[in-house]
Design a protein around this motif. Structure first.
Motif, PDB file in Angstrom:
ATOM      1  N   ILE B  17       0.843  -1.205   0.000  1.00 54.62           N
ATOM      2  CA  ILE B  17       0.000   0.000   0.000  1.00 54.62           C
ATOM      3  C   ILE B  17       0.880   1.260   0.000  1.00 54.62           C
ATOM      4  O   ILE B  17       0.562   2.254  -0.655  1.00 54.62           O
ATOM      5  CB  ILE B  17      -0.948  -0.003   1.223  1.00 54.62           C
ATOM      6  N   LEU B  49      -6.529  -4.741  -1.036  1.00 52.01           N
ATOM      7  CA  LEU B  49      -6.593  -4.163  -2.384  1.00 52.01           C
ATOM      8  C   LEU B  49      -8.015  -4.297  -2.942  1.00 52.01           C
ATOM      9  O   LEU B  49      -8.585  -3.337  -3.470  1.00 52.01           O
ATOM     10  CB  LEU B  49      -5.593  -4.875  -3.318  1.00 52.01           C
ATOM     11  N   ALA B  56      -2.856  -4.445  -7.552  1.00 54.05           N
ATOM     12  CA  ALA B  56      -1.556  -4.931  -7.075  1.00 54.05           C
ATOM     13  C   ALA B  56      -0.449  -4.377  -7.959  1.00 54.05           C
ATOM     14  O   ALA B  56      -0.573  -4.342  -9.186  1.00 54.05           O
ATOM     15  CB  ALA B  56      -1.525  -6.460  -7.082  1.00 54.05           C
ATOM     16  N   GLY B 138      -6.667   1.819   2.075  1.00 52.79           N
ATOM     17  CA  GLY B 138      -5.485   0.947   2.071  1.00 52.79           C
ATOM     18  C   GLY B 138      -4.508   1.325   3.166  1.00 52.79           C
ATOM     19  O   GLY B 138      -3.993   0.460   3.897  1.00 52.79           O
TER      20      GLY B 138
END
Lengths: 306, 306
Positions: B17, B49, B56, B138
């Motif tokens: 993140i 995510l 990603a 995140g």
């Protein structure tokens, strides 16, 4: 135990004032902190301290068992010999990242700007702490000194902004006059020993396994050094004899914006590799080169690798 | 050339993140930047995510000739083998200072807090840039993960403040529920290979010349690992055989707030030196020990020195 706030060997104005400022800031954040220095202050720093009513930090050269906040360096070679026995709890810097490591998480403020003083101004702002008037004056001089009054290629917009804001706090109406007064003090060589001139702003570097010393004298007119140039050359020959591959001394003309570099080296061809100029005598003129950090050290590091 | 923003090997949620967030922040500061990772994401990271609509990072394991911004580490051992051929232009971290050095001045944001995410929230604030909603979600999960929902001794008031502010931006009403959901995903070991479990959060360290591996598995109840404990022990024996002095695997019970440490070592007495407990079998229980960074690594570093 007070955190000792310490800059590099042969402290310049940035190292001295940054140590004083960070110690003030840490104290106001509730930590016990004390500015120290690895040596006596230069005439330039003495002028700045006197002008703004600040006190020279106590000289400390052994740090075993101490908590340290480093300013203006993270290079082991520029720190006390027993640095590994100290705990580095914080860093404020504007140089390349050196070889200091720590065993515990720490606080680091490092920016690619012209002077530590610029980073410290941002630290005060970030923590919402007012910069004291005298420290503001000191910091603005540190920035003018490190950036050679904004002429150095290391100068960033952040440095100019910090100086403008610090001048307002310090009540300095004309920063150019303060800067010129400071550089006149810095330029003065009368009565100084050759040794003190070479070491006024001198650092040793490890370049691909070679010990390389690089000093710098900044003057407002290179002709001021005519009478001492031979003496300075003899002095760096002595320094080189202490186990160094090379010693370079930059004689920087801040008005002409370039440097004459005196050269003593086991292999003078590194100068050609680094700067593309032929070395015929004891020195070369490097036009536009004013920053050891940004223009000289990286070029030599590449040259020593190749 | 885009700056690659990269965390450590075996990326955890903070590394993933933080890379995404710093790449976003640098882009908005006008730099070309791209989040990358040294490996595939863990189930925990995939959950985060997915929950917040993030992608990603691309996997990159060679960085020669690239510009890098490091997140969550400054240890060469946790970076690609060709790290010395890359230029590190920035660092955001919350660990001890490692052995990475640079040839040029750089920007570093390093704080002794529980998570890189906390430092990144401050970077957004400092530059006056809004944290995007998904990235806020995140980052708050990264902080909850690294601080084990504020139970770890690494937790600071700054981490709690950042989570509260990020939750408001992300529209997360109940951070405890999000945290527990995330740790349930993290706790799941069904179907995972022993190798993937050992390397889920694993780092190699150089301790006084000895290569020492330390892994960690965090679960909401240690009994969830009963069925795999023997398999994990056999796996770290294999890892140790790859030229290591010791491999330690922390099985951390986040509700009981302690860790069972599996031990394979050339010299198990380092465990007694480090923690003052006798080692009889293959493991010891370390009450209150939840942080590898703050409770385990410093103790072992001292033990290996002594």
């Amino acid at each position: 135990m007070a955190i000792l706030v310490m800059g590099h060997m042969n402290p310049d104005t940035d190292s001295i004032i940054s140590a004083i400022a960070v110690a003030d800031l840490l104290s106001k954040r509730g930590m016990e902190a004390k500015a120290v220095a690895q040596g006596e202050v230069t005439p330039e720093s003495a002028f700045v301290l006197g002008k703004f009513g600040l006190t020279a930090p106590e000289v400390v050269t052994s740090v075993a068992g101490q908590k340290l906040w480093l300013v203006d360096t993270t290079d082991g070679a520029q720190l006390p010999a027993d640095i590994k026995e100290a705990e580095v709890v914080g860093v404020t810097d504007h140089h390349k990242l050196g070889d200091v490591t720590t065993s515990n998480p720490l606080e680091m403020w490092v920016w690619p700007v012209g002077c530590c003083g610029t980073v410290i101004k941002a630290m005060y702002d970030f923590y919402g702490i007012e910069v004291p008037k005298g420290i503001a004056g000191g910091l603005l001089c540190a920035i003018l000194s490190d950036t050679v009054m904004f002429k150095s290629v290391t100068t960033t917009p952040a440095d100019k902004k910090a100086v403008a804001e610090l001048a307002a706090i310090a009540g300095v109406a004309d920063t150019t006059t303060v800067g010129m007064d400071m550089f006149k003090v810095k330029s003065a060589v009368d009565g100084a020993s050759m040794e003190s001139l070479v070491f006024r702003d001198y650092k040793d570097f490890d370049m691909n396994g070679n010990k390389v010393g690089i000093g710098q004298l900044e003057v407002i007119d290179l002709s001021m050094l005519d009478a001492v140039k031979e003496g300075l050359f003899a002095e760096i020959q002595k320094v080189k004899a202490g186990g160094r591959h090379s010693v370079f001394l930059l004689l920087t003309d801040i008005m002409k914006e370039g440097s004459e570099m005196l050269i003593v080296s086991d292999d003078p061809s590194v100068v050609k590799k680094a700067f593309g100029v032929e070395v015929a005598g004891k020195s070369v003129w490097l036009d536009g080169v004013m920053s050891r950090k940004k223009q000289v050290v990286p070029n030599f590091e590449k040259a020593f690798k190749g």
